[in-house]
Write a protein that holds these residues in place. Sequence first.
Motif, PDB file in Angstrom:
ATOM      1  N   MET A 105       0.840  -1.194   0.000  1.00  9.26           N
ATOM      2  CA  MET A 105       0.000   0.000   0.000  1.00  9.26           C
ATOM      3  C   MET A 105       0.876   1.244   0.000  1.00  9.26           C
ATOM      4  N   TYR A 106       0.456   2.267  -0.700  1.00  9.22           N
ATOM      5  CA  TYR A 106       1.187   3.519  -0.805  1.00  9.22           C
ATOM      6  C   TYR A 106       1.143   4.266   0.522  1.00  9.22           C
ATOM      7  N   LYS A 107       2.260   4.819   0.929  1.00  9.32           N
ATOM      8  CA  LYS A 107       2.356   5.553   2.190  1.00  9.32           C
ATOM      9  C   LYS A 107       2.329   7.051   1.915  1.00  9.32           C
ATOM     10  N   TYR A 108       1.136   7.616   1.853  1.00 13.83           N
ATOM     11  CA  TYR A 108       0.978   9.027   1.523  1.00 13.83           C
ATOM     12  C   TYR A 108       1.618   9.931   2.566  1.00 13.83           C
ATOM     13  N   ARG A 109       1.762   9.454   3.788  1.00 10.97           N
ATOM     14  CA  ARG A 109       2.384  10.273   4.837  1.00 10.97           C
ATOM     15  C   ARG A 109       3.890  10.457   4.622  1.00 10.97           C
ATOM     16  N   ASP A 110       4.480   9.652   3.745  1.00 11.80           N
ATOM     17  CA  ASP A 110       5.906   9.768   3.445  1.00 11.80           C
ATOM     18  C   ASP A 110       6.196  10.817   2.368  1.00 11.80           C
ATOM     19  N   VAL A 111       5.157  11.391   1.785  1.00  9.59           N
ATOM     20  CA  VAL A 111       5.327  12.392   0.726  1.00  9.59           C
ATOM     21  C   VAL A 111       5.817  13.701   1.355  1.00  9.59           C
ATOM     22  N   GLU A 112       6.848  14.276   0.760  1.00  8.00           N
ATOM     23  CA  GLU A 112       7.390  15.546   1.245  1.00  8.00           C
ATOM     24  C   GLU A 112       6.289  16.597   1.321  1.00  8.00           C
ATOM     25  N   GLY A 113       6.181  17.264   2.441  1.00 10.25           N
ATOM     26  CA  GLY A 113       5.194  18.317   2.625  1.00 10.25           C
ATOM     27  C   GLY A 113       3.916  17.867   3.297  1.00 10.25           C
ATOM     28  N   TYR A 114       3.699  16.557   3.428  1.00 10.15           N
ATOM     29  CA  TYR A 114       2.448  16.066   4.018  1.00 10.15           C
ATOM     30  C   TYR A 114       2.227  16.652   5.410  1.00 10.15           C
ATOM     31  N   TYR A 115       3.261  16.667   6.232  1.00  9.27           N
ATOM     32  CA  TYR A 115       3.105  17.131   7.615  1.00  9.27           C
ATOM     33  C   TYR A 115       3.014  18.651   7.729  1.00  9.27           C
ATOM     34  N   ASP A 116       3.179  19.352   6.625  1.00 11.79           N
ATOM     35  CA  ASP A 116       2.983  20.806   6.618  1.00 11.79           C
ATOM     36  C   ASP A 116       1.542  21.174   6.272  1.00 11.79           C
ATOM     37  N   LEU A 117       0.741  20.201   5.844  1.00 14.25           N
ATOM     38  CA  LEU A 117      -0.649  20.453   5.467  1.00 14.25           C
ATOM     39  C   LEU A 117      -1.517  20.600   6.711  1.00 14.25           C
ATOM     40  N   ASN A 118      -2.575  21.418   6.601  1.00 14.31           N
ATOM     41  CA  ASN A 118      -3.546  21.456   7.696  1.00 14.31           C
ATOM     42  C   ASN A 118      -4.407  20.197   7.626  1.00 14.31           C
ATOM     43  N   ASP A 119      -5.257  19.988   8.601  1.00 15.95           N
ATOM     44  CA  ASP A 119      -6.045  18.748   8.684  1.00 15.95           C
ATOM     45  C   ASP A 119      -6.937  18.536   7.461  1.00 15.95           C
ATOM     46  N   ILE A 120      -7.561  19.591   6.985  1.00 18.39           N
ATOM     47  CA  ILE A 120      -8.459  19.470   5.820  1.00 18.39           C
ATOM     48  C   ILE A 120      -7.663  19.100   4.574  1.00 18.39           C
ATOM     49  N   ASP A 121      -6.551  19.787   4.342  1.00 18.56           N
ATOM     50  CA  ASP A 121      -5.735  19.485   3.160  1.00 18.56           C
ATOM     51  C   ASP A 121      -5.144  18.075   3.236  1.00 18.56           C
ATOM     52  N   ALA A 122      -4.757  17.637   4.440  1.00 16.78           N
ATOM     53  CA  ALA A 122      -4.235  16.280   4.608  1.00 16.78           C
ATOM     54  C   ALA A 122      -5.315  15.261   4.241  1.00 16.78           C
ATOM     55  N   PHE A 123      -6.553  15.508   4.681  1.00 15.69           N
ATOM     56  CA  PHE A 123      -7.674  14.623   4.354  1.00 15.69           C
ATOM     57  C   PHE A 123      -7.906  14.596   2.841  1.00 15.69           C
ATOM     58  N   ILE A 124      -7.881  15.754   2.198  1.00 18.61           N
ATOM     59  CA  ILE A 124      -8.072  15.830   0.742  1.00 18.61           C
ATOM     60  C   ILE A 124      -6.978  15.042   0.033  1.00 18.61           C
ATOM     61  N   VAL A 126       5.460  12.753  -4.979  1.00 21.51           N
ATOM     62  CA  VAL A 126       6.703  12.909  -4.223  1.00 21.51           C
ATOM     63  C   VAL A 126       6.699  14.178  -3.363  1.00 21.51           C
ATOM     64  N   ARG A 127       5.786  15.132  -3.671  1.00 19.89           N
ATOM     65  CA  ARG A 127       5.717  16.366  -2.897  1.00 19.89           C
ATOM     66  C   ARG A 127       4.304  16.929  -2.987  1.00 19.89           C
ATOM     67  N   ILE A 128       3.841  17.522  -1.887  1.00 18.95           N
ATOM     68  CA  ILE A 128       2.507  18.117  -1.833  1.00 18.95           C
ATOM     69  C   ILE A 128       2.594  19.453  -1.090  1.00 18.95           C
ATOM     70  N   PHE A 129       1.895  20.463  -1.606  1.00 17.85           N
ATOM     71  CA  PHE A 129       1.827  21.738  -0.893  1.00 17.85           C
ATOM     72  C   PHE A 129       0.631  22.541  -1.395  1.00 17.85           C
ATOM     73  N   ARG A 130       0.183  23.507  -0.574  1.00 19.47           N
ATOM     74  CA  ARG A 130      -0.941  24.377  -0.918  1.00 19.47           C
ATOM     75  C   ARG A 130      -0.420  25.566  -1.707  1.00 19.47           C
ATOM     76  N   VAL A 131      -1.171  25.933  -2.746  1.00 19.30           N
ATOM     77  CA  VAL A 131      -0.872  27.118  -3.556  1.00 19.30           C
ATOM     78  C   VAL A 131      -2.029  28.091  -3.383  1.00 19.30           C
ATOM     79  N   GLU A 132      -1.691  29.325  -3.041  1.00 19.49           N
ATOM     80  CA  GLU A 132      -2.690  30.383  -2.921  1.00 19.49           C
ATOM     81  C   GLU A 132      -2.168  31.585  -3.684  1.00 19.49           C
ATOM     82  N   GLU A 133      -2.679  31.775  -4.898  1.00 22.96           N
ATOM     83  CA  GLU A 133      -2.259  32.908  -5.717  1.00 22.96           C
ATOM     84  C   GLU A 133      -3.459  33.451  -6.463  1.00 22.96           C
ATOM     85  N   CYS A 134      -3.537  34.764  -6.548  1.00 22.95           N
ATOM     86  CA  CYS A 134      -4.693  35.435  -7.149  1.00 22.95           C
ATOM     87  C   CYS A 134      -5.956  34.887  -6.514  1.00 22.95           C
TER      88      CYS A 134
END
Length: 76
Positions: A1-20, A41-49
Amino acid sequence: MYKYRDVEGYYDLNDIDAFIFEKFCEKFYDVWEFPQKVAPVRIFRVEECNLNYLRVDLKDGDWLHIINDRGKIEWY
């Protein structure tokens, strides 16, 4: 099974984004025949415009937008 928690940036996400991201991974891995070749390999939130989305970078160099559209997880 894929370990999504091992993806870079996962622990920087808020609870809602982690769930998504977790729901995205479930759907993503159901679609691909060989998902390990394009694994996130990496996940992060983008907020622009006026855009707010999660960006997931994939192992093959591509990346995807992930949005939560009224409770439905979509990516493009």
